[in-house]
Enzyme design. Structure first.
Site, short mmCIF file in Angstrom:
data_model
loop_
_atom_site.label_atom_id
_atom_site.label_comp_id
_atom_site.label_asym_id
_atom_site.label_seq_id
_atom_site.Cartn_x
_atom_site.Cartn_y
_atom_site.Cartn_z
CD GLU A 192 2.70 -1.88 20.25
OE1 GLU A 192 2.15 -0.79 20.50
OE2 GLU A 192 3.07 -2.19 19.12
CB THR A 198 7.09 0.01 10.67
OG1 THR A 198 6.90 -0.29 9.28
CG2 THR A 198 8.56 0.22 10.97
CB SER A 199 2.57 -3.45 9.91
OG SER A 199 2.91 -4.75 10.37
NE ARG A 200 -1.98 -1.03 14.65
CZ ARG A 200 -1.54 0.17 14.25
NH1 ARG A 200 -0.27 0.34 13.95
NH2 ARG A 200 -2.37 1.19 14.18
N GLY A 225 0.85 -1.19 0.00
CA GLY A 225 0.00 0.00 0.00
C GLY A 225 0.88 1.24 0.00
NE ARG A 226 -2.10 5.81 2.34
CZ ARG A 226 -3.26 5.30 2.69
NH1 ARG A 226 -4.21 5.15 1.80
NH2 ARG A 226 -3.51 4.94 3.94
CB ILE A 227 3.43 2.50 4.64
CG1 ILE A 227 2.49 3.55 5.25
CG2 ILE A 227 4.75 2.43 5.43
CD1 ILE A 227 2.03 3.24 6.66
CG HIS A 269 3.63 1.70 17.97
ND1 HIS A 269 2.56 0.85 18.13
CD2 HIS A 269 3.44 2.31 16.77
CE1 HIS A 269 1.75 0.96 17.06
NE2 HIS A 269 2.28 1.84 16.23
C1 GLV Z 1 0.26 3.99 13.89
O1 GLV Z 1 0.68 2.95 14.22
C2 GLV Z 1 -0.89 4.19 13.05
O2 GLV Z 1 -1.59 3.22 12.71
O3 GLV Z 1 -1.17 5.36 12.71
#
Ligand code: GLV
Length: 329
Positions: free
Chosen positions: A268, A237-239, A156-158, A286
């Site tokens: 978390e 860096t997602s979940r 996706g975008r990221i 995070h």
């Molecule tokens: C951060 O983790 C977000 O989903 O914006």
């Protein structure tokens, strides 16, 4: 007409609070820690809107306890903390903050790729420790990022932002996603679509950019880790729950893979037992979207959704716009 009442579950950046205060009666949770569920309910009782963070779980029970609520504006792009189905059933609009944090999060994914590969955190600790005896030819040898193969899961975008950055490092970019990207996107990013299996087997770096869904929960489990190169580095860096964290700790201990750079965790703020002691990890709390400018834009975007809603418009980032016809204004 009385102003709408809004509860904001943390002290968010000023841009968001100022916009809300110009149009609504606003109360803000005064502590740095998140409210407990009961505290959230007590503070949001009787309010028309809730502006919340990803640390707040907004489920069917919370929604049932807050019958006056009409809109939940989540200050995050990921909204796995909100039960969207329950909100839709309850007639509550939910919004998120897409788009404004893509480059900031892609930057952090790249920071983790570089820091983990080149052992930046270990190196920094050695320099500060007083134990550094001088330049060493065998000292802190890491992995090259340039010209390596990067596998992006979730395009996706990221994910695409990470691919764009990878071009500067002359990396070979593979990606996997439930939906294949249009040909012009693949061509401009020089990214090749592969099966998940191929991606896991061929990549030197694997970066995760999928939303947390039932289909992506533990996408990276012991079996997936077992398919990776022994030199592979995983970055998330997602979940957190996209990785089976206990399986990751085992793989890092056993040398199934070489390292991990994590910004998110399964439970978390707790870490899986053994994770914090592993030197071949870089562990961040995070902070994917945590730049001053981006957090400010996220707060403003959440506020804009609330303000637009109470002005009778369609919130620009409504996730369940079908609800709009039947919410109480
Ligand atoms: C951060 O983790 C977000 O989903 O914006």
């Amino acid at each position: 007409m009385a102003k709408p009442q809004v509860f904001v579950s943390r002290n968010i950046p000023q841009a968001g609070l100022a916009l809300l205060r110009a149009h609504c009666e606003v109360s803000v949770w005064p502590h740095d820690r998140p409210p407990t569920t009961q505290e959230l309910i007590d503070n949001a009782r009787g309010k028309d809107a809730l502006v919340c963070l990803l640390t707040e779980r907004i489920d069917a029970a919370v929604l049932a306890a807050l019958p006056s609520l009409k809109i939940v504006a989540n200050v995050a792009v990921g909204y796995d903390n909100v039960d969207l189905t329950a909100a839709t059933q309850a007639g509550v609009v939910v919004t998120n903050t897409p788009g404004v944090l893509d480059d900031t999060t892609a930057d952090l994914a790249f920071a983790l790729i570089l820091a983990t590969a080149r052992r930046v955190v270990e190196a920094d600790a050695l320099t500060r420790s007083g134990r550094w005896t001088g330049w060493g030819i065998m000292q802190l040898l890491g992995h090259d990022v340039h010209h390596a193969t990067l596998g992006i899961i979730g395009f996706g975008r990221i994910g695409r932002g990470v691919a764009r950055r990878a071009r500067g490092f002359e990396m070979t970019v593979l990606y996997h996603d439930a939906l294949r990207a249009p040909e012009d996107v693949e061509r401009s990013l020089e990214a090749r679509y592969v099966t998940l299996d191929e991606l896991l087997r061929q990549s030197d770096f694997i970066s995760l950019h999928v939303p947390l869904l039932p289909q992506t929960h533990h996408l990276i489990d012991a079996a997936a880790l077992g398919k990776m190169k022994r030199t592979a580095i995983v970055v998330n860096t997602s979940r957190g729950p996209v990785i089976d964290e206990a399986a990751l700790v085992a793989a890092l201990k056993e040398g199934t893979i070489a390292g991990a750079g994590l910004d998110v965790y399964e439970h978390e703020p707790r870490l899986a037992p053994g994770l914090a002691a592993l030197p071949n990890t870089v562990l961040l709390p995070h902070i994917g979207s945590a730049s001053i400018a981006t957090r400010s834009k996220m707060a403003e975007m959440a506020a804009q959704n609330v303000v637009t809603f109470f002005a009778g418009g369609v919130p620009p980032n409504a996730l369940n716009p079908d609800v709009l016809g039947r919410v109480r204004r």
